[in-house]
Scaffold this motif. Structure first.
Motif, PDB file in Angstrom:
ATOM      1  N   ASP A  60       0.801  -1.234   0.000  1.00 32.28           N
ATOM      2  CA  ASP A  60       0.000   0.000   0.000  1.00 32.28           C
ATOM      3  C   ASP A  60       0.829   1.277   0.000  1.00 32.28           C
ATOM      4  O   ASP A  60       0.487   2.258   0.667  1.00 32.28           O
ATOM      5  CB  ASP A  60      -0.937   0.028   1.210  1.00 32.28           C
ATOM      6  CG  ASP A  60      -2.122  -0.896   1.072  1.00 32.28           C
ATOM      7  OD1 ASP A  60      -2.422  -1.314  -0.055  1.00 32.28           O
ATOM      8  OD2 ASP A  60      -2.741  -1.201   2.106  1.00 32.28           O
ATOM      9  N   GLY A  61       1.915   1.286  -0.743  1.00 34.80           N
ATOM     10  CA  GLY A  61       2.735   2.491  -0.808  1.00 34.80           C
ATOM     11  C   GLY A  61       3.632   2.705   0.395  1.00 34.80           C
ATOM     12  O   GLY A  61       4.070   3.828   0.650  1.00 34.80           O
ATOM     13  N   PHE A  62       3.923   1.631   1.125  1.00 29.65           N
ATOM     14  CA  PHE A  62       4.838   1.702   2.255  1.00 29.65           C
ATOM     15  C   PHE A  62       5.877   0.601   2.140  1.00 29.65           C
ATOM     16  O   PHE A  62       5.548  -0.547   1.839  1.00 29.65           O
ATOM     17  CB  PHE A  62       4.098   1.527   3.594  1.00 29.65           C
ATOM     18  CG  PHE A  62       3.289   2.718   4.001  1.00 29.65           C
ATOM     19  CD1 PHE A  62       3.818   3.682   4.851  1.00 29.65           C
ATOM     20  CD2 PHE A  62       1.999   2.882   3.519  1.00 29.65           C
ATOM     21  CE1 PHE A  62       3.066   4.780   5.222  1.00 29.65           C
ATOM     22  CE2 PHE A  62       1.238   3.982   3.891  1.00 29.65           C
ATOM     23  CZ  PHE A  62       1.774   4.940   4.743  1.00 29.65           C
ATOM     24  N   LEU A 143      11.848  -7.669  17.764  1.00 36.91           N
ATOM     25  CA  LEU A 143      11.685  -7.152  16.405  1.00 36.91           C
ATOM     26  C   LEU A 143      10.332  -6.480  16.202  1.00 36.91           C
ATOM     27  O   LEU A 143       9.328  -6.918  16.759  1.00 36.91           O
ATOM     28  CB  LEU A 143      11.856  -8.288  15.397  1.00 36.91           C
ATOM     29  CG  LEU A 143      13.201  -9.012  15.455  1.00 36.91           C
ATOM     30  CD1 LEU A 143      13.210 -10.183  14.498  1.00 36.91           C
ATOM     31  CD2 LEU A 143      14.348  -8.064  15.170  1.00 36.91           C
ATOM     32  N   HIS A 144      10.328  -5.440  15.364  1.00 41.07           N
ATOM     33  CA  HIS A 144       9.128  -4.662  15.105  1.00 41.07           C
ATOM     34  C   HIS A 144       9.036  -4.358  13.616  1.00 41.07           C
ATOM     35  O   HIS A 144      10.034  -4.361  12.902  1.00 41.07           O
ATOM     36  CB  HIS A 144       9.162  -3.355  15.889  1.00 41.07           C
ATOM     37  CG  HIS A 144       9.389  -3.556  17.353  1.00 41.07           C
ATOM     38  ND1 HIS A 144       8.360  -3.728  18.238  1.00 41.07           N
ATOM     39  CD2 HIS A 144      10.525  -3.649  18.086  1.00 41.07           C
ATOM     40  CE1 HIS A 144       8.851  -3.899  19.456  1.00 41.07           C
ATOM     41  NE2 HIS A 144      10.172  -3.858  19.382  1.00 41.07           N
ATOM     42  N   ILE A 145       7.823  -4.028  13.173  1.00 40.01           N
ATOM     43  CA  ILE A 145       7.586  -3.644  11.781  1.00 40.01           C
ATOM     44  C   ILE A 145       7.635  -2.121  11.685  1.00 40.01           C
ATOM     45  O   ILE A 145       6.933  -1.420  12.416  1.00 40.01           O
ATOM     46  CB  ILE A 145       6.211  -4.138  11.292  1.00 40.01           C
ATOM     47  CG1 ILE A 145       6.127  -5.655  11.361  1.00 40.01           C
ATOM     48  CG2 ILE A 145       5.919  -3.624   9.885  1.00 40.01           C
ATOM     49  CD1 ILE A 145       7.103  -6.376  10.472  1.00 40.01           C
ATOM     50  N   LYS A 146       8.463  -1.627  10.773  1.00 37.41           N
ATOM     51  CA  LYS A 146       8.544  -0.187  10.509  1.00 37.41           C
ATOM     52  C   LYS A 146       8.040   0.064   9.097  1.00 37.41           C
ATOM     53  O   LYS A 146       8.501  -0.568   8.135  1.00 37.41           O
ATOM     54  CB  LYS A 146       9.989   0.309  10.640  1.00 37.41           C
ATOM     55  CG  LYS A 146      10.129   1.795  10.393  1.00 37.41           C
ATOM     56  CD  LYS A 146      11.547   2.263  10.584  1.00 37.41           C
ATOM     57  CE  LYS A 146      11.659   3.753  10.338  1.00 37.41           C
ATOM     58  NZ  LYS A 146      13.047   4.202  10.476  1.00 37.41           N
ATOM     59  N   LEU A 147       7.094   0.976   8.964  1.00 37.79           N
ATOM     60  CA  LEU A 147       6.531   1.349   7.667  1.00 37.79           C
ATOM     61  C   LEU A 147       7.064   2.714   7.267  1.00 37.79           C
ATOM     62  O   LEU A 147       7.021   3.661   8.055  1.00 37.79           O
ATOM     63  CB  LEU A 147       5.006   1.395   7.755  1.00 37.79           C
ATOM     64  CG  LEU A 147       4.326   0.103   8.178  1.00 37.79           C
ATOM     65  CD1 LEU A 147       2.844   0.339   8.424  1.00 37.79           C
ATOM     66  CD2 LEU A 147       4.533  -0.970   7.118  1.00 37.79           C
ATOM     67  N   THR A 148       7.558   2.810   6.046  1.00 33.33           N
ATOM     68  CA  THR A 148       8.100   4.048   5.515  1.00 33.33           C
ATOM     69  C   THR A 148       7.425   4.329   4.180  1.00 33.33           C
ATOM     70  O   THR A 148       7.373   3.432   3.324  1.00 33.33           O
ATOM     71  CB  THR A 148       9.626   3.922   5.299  1.00 33.33           C
ATOM     72  OG1 THR A 148      10.231   3.475   6.509  1.00 33.33           O
ATOM     73  CG2 THR A 148      10.226   5.248   4.884  1.00 33.33           C
ATOM     74  N   PRO A 149       6.885   5.541   3.970  1.00 30.03           N
ATOM     75  CA  PRO A 149       6.255   5.831   2.679  1.00 30.03           C
ATOM     76  C   PRO A 149       7.189   5.492   1.512  1.00 30.03           C
ATOM     77  O   PRO A 149       8.396   5.726   1.575  1.00 30.03           O
ATOM     78  CB  PRO A 149       5.976   7.336   2.743  1.00 30.03           C
ATOM     79  CG  PRO A 149       5.828   7.611   4.209  1.00 30.03           C
ATOM     80  CD  PRO A 149       6.837   6.689   4.868  1.00 30.03           C
ATOM     81  N   SER A 150       6.596   4.915   0.476  1.00 27.90           N
ATOM     82  CA  SER A 150       7.352   4.460  -0.693  1.00 27.90           C
ATOM     83  C   SER A 150       6.485   4.610  -1.927  1.00 27.90           C
ATOM     84  O   SER A 150       5.262   4.598  -1.835  1.00 27.90           O
ATOM     85  CB  SER A 150       7.743   2.986  -0.488  1.00 27.90           C
ATOM     86  OG  SER A 150       8.245   2.425  -1.670  1.00 27.90           O
ATOM     87  N   GLU A 151       7.101   4.694  -3.056  1.00 26.67           N
ATOM     88  CA  GLU A 151       6.369   4.765  -4.313  1.00 26.67           C
ATOM     89  C   GLU A 151       5.925   3.375  -4.784  1.00 26.67           C
ATOM     90  O   GLU A 151       5.161   3.253  -5.727  1.00 26.67           O
ATOM     91  CB  GLU A 151       7.252   5.410  -5.399  1.00 26.67           C
ATOM     92  CG  GLU A 151       7.624   6.845  -5.114  1.00 26.67           C
ATOM     93  CD  GLU A 151       6.429   7.780  -5.130  1.00 26.67           C
ATOM     94  OE1 GLU A 151       5.543   7.611  -5.996  1.00 26.67           O
ATOM     95  OE2 GLU A 151       6.367   8.672  -4.266  1.00 26.67           O
ATOM     96  N   GLN A 152       6.397   2.341  -4.127  1.00 27.94           N
ATOM     97  CA  GLN A 152       6.148   0.978  -4.588  1.00 27.94           C
ATOM     98  C   GLN A 152       5.071   0.279  -3.763  1.00 27.94           C
ATOM     99  O   GLN A 152       4.874   0.595  -2.594  1.00 27.94           O
ATOM    100  CB  GLN A 152       7.428   0.154  -4.505  1.00 27.94           C
ATOM    101  CG  GLN A 152       8.558   0.688  -5.320  1.00 27.94           C
ATOM    102  CD  GLN A 152       9.809  -0.149  -5.151  1.00 27.94           C
ATOM    103  OE1 GLN A 152       9.775  -1.253  -4.649  1.00 27.94           O
ATOM    104  NE2 GLN A 152      10.933   0.395  -5.570  1.00 27.94           N
ATOM    105  N   SER A 153       4.400  -0.669  -4.403  1.00 30.17           N
ATOM    106  CA  SER A 153       3.503  -1.609  -3.735  1.00 30.17           C
ATOM    107  C   SER A 153       3.630  -2.931  -4.464  1.00 30.17           C
ATOM    108  O   SER A 153       3.806  -2.963  -5.680  1.00 30.17           O
ATOM    109  CB  SER A 153       2.053  -1.139  -3.765  1.00 30.17           C
ATOM    110  OG  SER A 153       1.847  -0.119  -2.817  1.00 30.17           O
ATOM    111  N   GLN A 154       3.551  -4.029  -3.734  1.00 35.51           N
ATOM    112  CA  GLN A 154       3.660  -5.337  -4.359  1.00 35.51           C
ATOM    113  C   GLN A 154       2.315  -6.043  -4.310  1.00 35.51           C
ATOM    114  O   GLN A 154       1.519  -5.836  -3.386  1.00 35.51           O
ATOM    115  CB  GLN A 154       4.744  -6.182  -3.687  1.00 35.51           C
ATOM    116  CG  GLN A 154       4.395  -6.678  -2.305  1.00 35.51           C
ATOM    117  CD  GLN A 154       5.558  -7.376  -1.623  1.00 35.51           C
ATOM    118  OE1 GLN A 154       6.199  -6.771  -0.782  1.00 35.51           O
ATOM    119  NE2 GLN A 154       5.811  -8.620  -1.967  1.00 35.51           N
ATOM    120  N   ALA A 155       2.062  -6.857  -5.304  1.00 34.57           N
ATOM    121  CA  ALA A 155       0.857  -7.684  -5.323  1.00 34.57           C
ATOM    122  C   ALA A 155       1.030  -8.820  -4.323  1.00 34.57           C
ATOM    123  O   ALA A 155       2.152  -9.253  -4.041  1.00 34.57           O
ATOM    124  CB  ALA A 155       0.640  -8.252  -6.723  1.00 34.57           C
TER     125      ALA A 155
END
Length: 166
Positions: A60-62, A143-155
């Motif tokens: 989703d763009g992260f 361990l933790h999940i870090k979300l960073t805005p990105s131009e990519q998204s994967q199916a």
């Protein structure tokens, strides 16, 4: 470290058909996670196998990264499993996806819009319109999940599929 979403199959005592589950695991490679995945299987450890997996990198763009420090962020990574029925099948149909959302309600709503189009009788569980919706926030105590805005998204599609005994 890489976050993997893994589709496991195997036998559970008393069941007549093979059972499946989706598990999340972290490792430097998928091969490094096999013992963790086998330990997570609730059934017969000698029958557990991997049917497919996906390295979770961009949703989703992260960008999705595994980090070893706590993260404060308004968006979270959610796994949603939705169930429904087809008139021509005895089996309940399922589909699942990953969503970045600010709440489980938002993730559930998006899943209802995206998954199992055209099927009926959305499966209900405890008055929720989805079977499972949980936040993927803490893989283990370190361990933790870090979300960073990105131009990519994967199916949501496998990097590998087949049958691999664990």
């Amino acid at each position: 470290m890489q976050l993997f979403m893994v589709y496991l199959g195997g036998r559970i005592q008393g069941c007549h058909i093979e059972m499946h589950d989706v598990r999340f695991v972290v490792g430097e490679s998928i091969e490094q996670t096999y013992s963790k995945l086998k330990a997570q299987w609730v059934g017969d450890k000698s029958s557990v196998h991997m049917d497919s997996y996906m390295a979770v990198n961009h949703i989703d763009g992260f960008a999705v990264n595994v980090v070893d420090e706590p993260v404060t962020q308004s968006q979270r990574l959610y796994f949603v499993n939705l169930g429904a029925y087809r008139v021509d099948s005895l089996a309940e149909q399922h589909d699942f996806a990953l969503y970045v959302a600010s709440s489980s309600d938002e993730a559930k709503q998006r899943a209802k819009e995206d998954l199992l189009a055209g099927l009926s009788h959305i499966h209900k569980d405890d008055l929720h319109d989805v079977d499972d919706c949980f936040e993927i926030d803490l893989i283990d105590s370190q361990l933790h999940i870090k979300l960073t805005p990105s131009e990519q998204s994967q199916a949501i599609k496998p990097d590998w599929f087949g049958y691999h005994s664990l």
